[in-house]
Write a protein that holds these residues in place. Sequence first.
Motif, PDB file in Angstrom:
ATOM      1  N   HIS A 101      33.183  44.935  16.887  1.00 35.61           N
ATOM      2  CA  HIS A 101      32.209  44.961  17.982  1.00 35.61           C
ATOM      3  C   HIS A 101      32.371  43.739  18.884  1.00 35.61           C
ATOM      4  CE1 HIS A 101      28.569  45.763  20.119  1.00 35.61           C
ATOM      5  NE2 HIS A 101      27.832  44.849  19.516  1.00 35.61           N
ATOM      6  N   ILE A 102      32.971  43.944  20.067  1.00 33.01           N
ATOM      7  CA  ILE A 102      33.118  42.840  21.020  1.00 33.01           C
ATOM      8  C   ILE A 102      32.193  43.063  22.210  1.00 33.01           C
ATOM      9  CG2 ILE A 102      35.503  42.389  20.340  1.00 33.01           C
ATOM     10  CD1 ILE A 102      36.353  43.688  23.025  1.00 33.01           C
ATOM     11  N   SER A 103      31.968  41.990  22.953  1.00 37.19           N
ATOM     12  CA  SER A 103      31.100  42.058  24.124  1.00 37.19           C
ATOM     13  C   SER A 103      31.900  42.436  25.367  1.00 37.19           C
ATOM     14  CB  SER A 103      30.417  40.710  24.350  1.00 37.19           C
ATOM     15  OG  SER A 103      31.383  39.713  24.665  1.00 37.19           O
ATOM     16  N   TYR A 104      31.200  42.884  26.361  1.00 40.01           N
ATOM     17  CA  TYR A 104      31.810  43.223  27.651  1.00 40.01           C
ATOM     18  C   TYR A 104      32.500  41.995  28.247  1.00 40.01           C
ATOM     19  CZ  TYR A 104      32.063  45.130  32.422  1.00 40.01           C
ATOM     20  OH  TYR A 104      32.488  45.569  33.657  1.00 40.01           O
ATOM     21  N   ALA A 105      31.842  40.833  28.135  1.00 41.33           N
ATOM     22  CA  ALA A 105      32.411  39.601  28.686  1.00 41.33           C
ATOM     23  C   ALA A 105      33.684  39.200  27.951  1.00 41.33           C
ATOM     24  CB  ALA A 105      31.383  38.473  28.619  1.00 41.33           C
ATOM     25  N   GLU A 106      33.665  39.302  26.616  1.00 41.51           N
ATOM     26  CA  GLU A 106      34.845  38.931  25.839  1.00 41.51           C
ATOM     27  C   GLU A 106      36.009  39.864  26.146  1.00 41.51           C
ATOM     28  OE1 GLU A 106      37.274  36.896  23.083  1.00 41.51           O
ATOM     29  OE2 GLU A 106      35.343  36.333  24.005  1.00 41.51           O
ATOM     30  N   GLN A 107      35.726  41.142  26.296  1.00 47.96           N
ATOM     31  CA  GLN A 107      36.811  42.063  26.644  1.00 47.96           C
ATOM     32  C   GLN A 107      37.421  41.679  27.989  1.00 47.96           C
ATOM     33  OE1 GLN A 107      36.273  45.984  28.376  1.00 47.96           O
ATOM     34  NE2 GLN A 107      37.368  46.918  26.636  1.00 47.96           N
ATOM     35  N   GLY A 108      36.575  41.284  28.948  1.00 42.64           N
ATOM     36  CA  GLY A 108      37.091  40.878  30.250  1.00 42.64           C
ATOM     37  C   GLY A 108      38.034  39.689  30.143  1.00 42.64           C
ATOM     38  N   GLU A 109      37.676  38.719  29.301  1.00 40.13           N
ATOM     39  CA  GLU A 109      38.534  37.538  29.125  1.00 40.13           C
ATOM     40  C   GLU A 109      39.863  37.916  28.480  1.00 40.13           C
ATOM     41  OE1 GLU A 109      36.552  34.436  27.061  1.00 40.13           O
ATOM     42  OE2 GLU A 109      34.836  34.356  28.448  1.00 40.13           O
ATOM     43  N   ARG A 110      39.823  38.796  27.506  1.00 41.65           N
ATOM     44  CA  ARG A 110      41.054  39.186  26.824  1.00 41.65           C
ATOM     45  C   ARG A 110      41.951  40.027  27.736  1.00 41.65           C
ATOM     46  NH1 ARG A 110      38.906  40.515  20.613  1.00 41.65           N
ATOM     47  NH2 ARG A 110      37.787  38.534  20.356  1.00 41.65           N
ATOM     48  N   LEU A 111      41.352  40.861  28.567  1.00 43.51           N
ATOM     49  CA  LEU A 111      42.152  41.610  29.524  1.00 43.51           C
ATOM     50  C   LEU A 111      42.818  40.674  30.530  1.00 43.51           C
ATOM     51  CD1 LEU A 111      39.842  44.691  30.211  1.00 43.51           C
ATOM     52  CD2 LEU A 111      42.108  44.747  29.160  1.00 43.51           C
ATOM     53  N   MET A 112      42.093  39.636  30.966  1.00 45.41           N
ATOM     54  CA  MET A 112      42.673  38.679  31.907  1.00 45.41           C
ATOM     55  C   MET A 112      43.834  37.933  31.268  1.00 45.41           C
ATOM     56  SD  MET A 112      42.738  37.603  34.938  1.00 45.41           S
ATOM     57  CE  MET A 112      41.192  38.223  35.678  1.00 45.41           C
ATOM     58  N   GLU A 113      43.736  37.632  29.967  1.00 41.49           N
ATOM     59  CA  GLU A 113      44.860  37.001  29.266  1.00 41.49           C
ATOM     60  C   GLU A 113      46.100  37.873  29.340  1.00 41.49           C
ATOM     61  OE1 GLU A 113      43.861  36.092  25.278  1.00 41.49           O
ATOM     62  OE2 GLU A 113      42.323  34.607  25.780  1.00 41.49           O
ATOM     63  N   ARG A 114      45.894  39.178  29.226  1.00 37.37           N
ATOM     64  CA  ARG A 114      47.026  40.092  29.267  1.00 37.37           C
ATOM     65  C   ARG A 114      47.634  40.179  30.665  1.00 37.37           C
ATOM     66  NH1 ARG A 114      45.099  45.189  25.392  1.00 37.37           N
ATOM     67  NH2 ARG A 114      44.716  43.919  23.519  1.00 37.37           N
ATOM     68  N   LEU A 115      46.875  39.781  31.657  1.00 33.00           N
ATOM     69  CA  LEU A 115      47.369  39.816  33.036  1.00 33.00           C
ATOM     70  C   LEU A 115      47.923  38.475  33.502  1.00 33.00           C
ATOM     71  CD1 LEU A 115      44.567  41.995  34.661  1.00 33.00           C
ATOM     72  CD2 LEU A 115      46.957  42.648  34.336  1.00 33.00           C
ATOM     73  N   THR A 116      47.735  37.437  32.715  1.00 35.51           N
ATOM     74  CA  THR A 116      48.195  36.101  33.113  1.00 35.51           C
ATOM     75  C   THR A 116      49.226  35.509  32.158  1.00 35.51           C
ATOM     76  OG1 THR A 116      46.278  35.130  31.979  1.00 35.51           O
ATOM     77  CG2 THR A 116      46.064  35.543  34.341  1.00 35.51           C
ATOM     78  N   ASP A 117      49.327  36.039  30.958  1.00 35.41           N
ATOM     79  CA  ASP A 117      50.285  35.539  29.976  1.00 35.41           C
ATOM     80  C   ASP A 117      51.465  36.509  29.891  1.00 35.41           C
ATOM     81  OD1 ASP A 117      51.740  34.771  27.760  1.00 35.41           O
ATOM     82  OD2 ASP A 117      50.004  34.504  26.454  1.00 35.41           O
ATOM     83  N   PRO A 118      52.669  36.079  30.325  1.00 40.58           N
ATOM     84  CA  PRO A 118      53.822  36.992  30.324  1.00 40.58           C
ATOM     85  C   PRO A 118      54.127  37.591  28.955  1.00 40.58           C
ATOM     86  CG  PRO A 118      54.318  35.011  31.576  1.00 40.58           C
ATOM     87  CD  PRO A 118      53.004  34.759  30.896  1.00 40.58           C
ATOM     88  N   THR A 119      53.745  36.888  27.878  1.00 41.96           N
ATOM     89  CA  THR A 119      54.016  37.430  26.545  1.00 41.96           C
ATOM     90  C   THR A 119      53.038  38.532  26.167  1.00 41.96           C
ATOM     91  OG1 THR A 119      52.575  35.851  25.372  1.00 41.96           O
ATOM     92  CG2 THR A 119      54.857  35.146  25.837  1.00 41.96           C
ATOM     93  N   LYS A 120      52.040  38.778  27.024  1.00 41.58           N
ATOM     94  CA  LYS A 120      51.037  39.803  26.719  1.00 41.58           C
ATOM     95  C   LYS A 120      50.992  40.920  27.749  1.00 41.58           C
ATOM     96  CE  LYS A 120      48.044  36.683  24.087  1.00 41.58           C
ATOM     97  NZ  LYS A 120      46.671  36.150  23.907  1.00 41.58           N
ATOM     98  N   TYR A 121      51.903  40.866  28.737  1.00 38.43           N
ATOM     99  CA  TYR A 121      51.919  41.932  29.732  1.00 38.43           C
ATOM    100  C   TYR A 121      52.049  43.307  29.083  1.00 38.43           C
ATOM    101  CZ  TYR A 121      52.779  38.413  33.425  1.00 38.43           C
ATOM    102  OH  TYR A 121      52.703  37.346  34.291  1.00 38.43           O
ATOM    103  N   TRP A 122      52.856  43.353  28.037  1.00 34.32           N
ATOM    104  CA  TRP A 122      53.148  44.633  27.385  1.00 34.32           C
ATOM    105  C   TRP A 122      51.919  45.271  26.762  1.00 34.32           C
ATOM    106  CZ3 TRP A 122      52.436  45.277  22.090  1.00 34.32           C
ATOM    107  CH2 TRP A 122      52.195  44.104  21.362  1.00 34.32           C
ATOM    108  N   LYS A 123      50.894  44.461  26.507  1.00 39.07           N
ATOM    109  CA  LYS A 123      49.669  44.983  25.907  1.00 39.07           C
ATOM    110  C   LYS A 123      48.747  45.650  26.928  1.00 39.07           C
ATOM    111  CE  LYS A 123      49.243  41.693  22.052  1.00 39.07           C
ATOM    112  NZ  LYS A 123      48.317  40.761  21.368  1.00 39.07           N
ATOM    113  N   TYR A 124      49.014  45.402  28.216  1.00 45.05           N
ATOM    114  CA  TYR A 124      48.093  45.873  29.252  1.00 45.05           C
ATOM    115  C   TYR A 124      48.499  47.243  29.778  1.00 45.05           C
ATOM    116  CZ  TYR A 124      45.190  45.984  33.417  1.00 45.05           C
ATOM    117  OH  TYR A 124      44.276  46.338  34.372  1.00 45.05           O
ATOM    118  N   ASN A 125      47.493  48.053  30.048  1.00 43.89           N
ATOM    119  CA  ASN A 125      47.692  49.346  30.680  1.00 43.89           C
ATOM    120  C   ASN A 125      46.648  49.484  31.782  1.00 43.89           C
ATOM    121  OD1 ASN A 125      47.516  52.229  31.261  1.00 43.89           O
ATOM    122  ND2 ASN A 125      48.737  52.541  29.419  1.00 43.89           N
ATOM    123  N   PRO A 126      47.044  49.850  33.001  1.00 42.46           N
ATOM    124  CA  PRO A 126      46.049  49.991  34.076  1.00 42.46           C
ATOM    125  C   PRO A 126      44.875  50.876  33.708  1.00 42.46           C
ATOM    126  CG  PRO A 126      48.267  50.074  34.987  1.00 42.46           C
ATOM    127  CD  PRO A 126      48.424  50.076  33.488  1.00 42.46           C
TER     128      PRO A 126
END
Length: 329
Positions: free
Chosen positions: A214-239
């Motif tokens: 169970h994560i919060s809406y705010a925490e999910q937003g931060e983790r999604l931003m990590e996937r958009l700013t860290d090249p090692t995590k781009y692969w985890k992101y899907n539009p």
Amino acid sequence: MSGVDEVVRPEGGSMRELLRAGPGPVDLAAIEPRSTPGLPAAAGRGKGRKEWARGQVELLGAELGRQQEMLYAAAKGAAGPGSATSAPTQAGAHLAGDRPRRVLLVLQAMDCGGKDGTVKRVAGAMNPLGLHIRSFGPPTEEERRHDFLWRIRRALPPPGYVGVFNRSHYEDVLIARVEGLVDEVTWRGRYALINDFERELAGNAVTVVKVMLHISYAEQGERLMERLTDPTKYWKYNPSDLDTRARWDDYQAAYAEAIERCGPDDAPWFVVPADRKWYRDWAVAHLLSETFGGLDLGYPPADFDLARERDRLRSEGGTRQGEQQVNER
């Protein structure tokens, strides 16, 4: 207790008691995703809790490994003639009737909820030879030709194994509901089918541990931003992740109803506050350990004559020693 070299148990009750969701209506909004139920005073305060929890997960990993080995050993012993299944003294400790036990950990979460991390840090502490890990994405063409439980049944762990489902049959009352993949009559009818299926699993010696991270809406937003700013995590992101995020409230309602309708005593749901990754891992490790503890596991007795086999080995050793002495002369 320092917690440095021994496992420190939760305070205020077991994790199975503290994190059990239901029975009855479930209000996910009332569960704080940054809370730490059961965390003992030994964890300390501030940043030190993170390192403490990681050390505890390592210790719990060793404990889980022993319990996993007993689970596997009991199934192996039950597989052959004259094995643990026929031993009257301890068979009940390892078997449900004549069937070797299995344990199935089901992980569900919103995107970025930490399913992969939990598998890596908690399941990864156990022996990979006794693990059966499966992830479920969109169904294939073949899977669509069958009922929604068909692919789940095919992925169940063998006897003696610990199975881990990264997503599960619950996707068919979550994403299928929110995204309108099937009509309401269909997805509502699946609650009863899921309950029947899990009742069947319990009757076949499969112990199911269902965990919502169970994560919060705010925490999910931060983790999604990590996937958009860290090249090692781009692969985890899907539009499409942002499209799903836009339906947050709908998904929370779907989770709450699924947990309420499909949480019997023999297959309960546990809601783990998961904003703090270190707490998430600590809590899930304890949930698994407590689940194993409730199975009253033990190593199966020998199904052969121990004294005879020892005598055979000693005799063989003595013969070879005599041969070696002759050759040395």
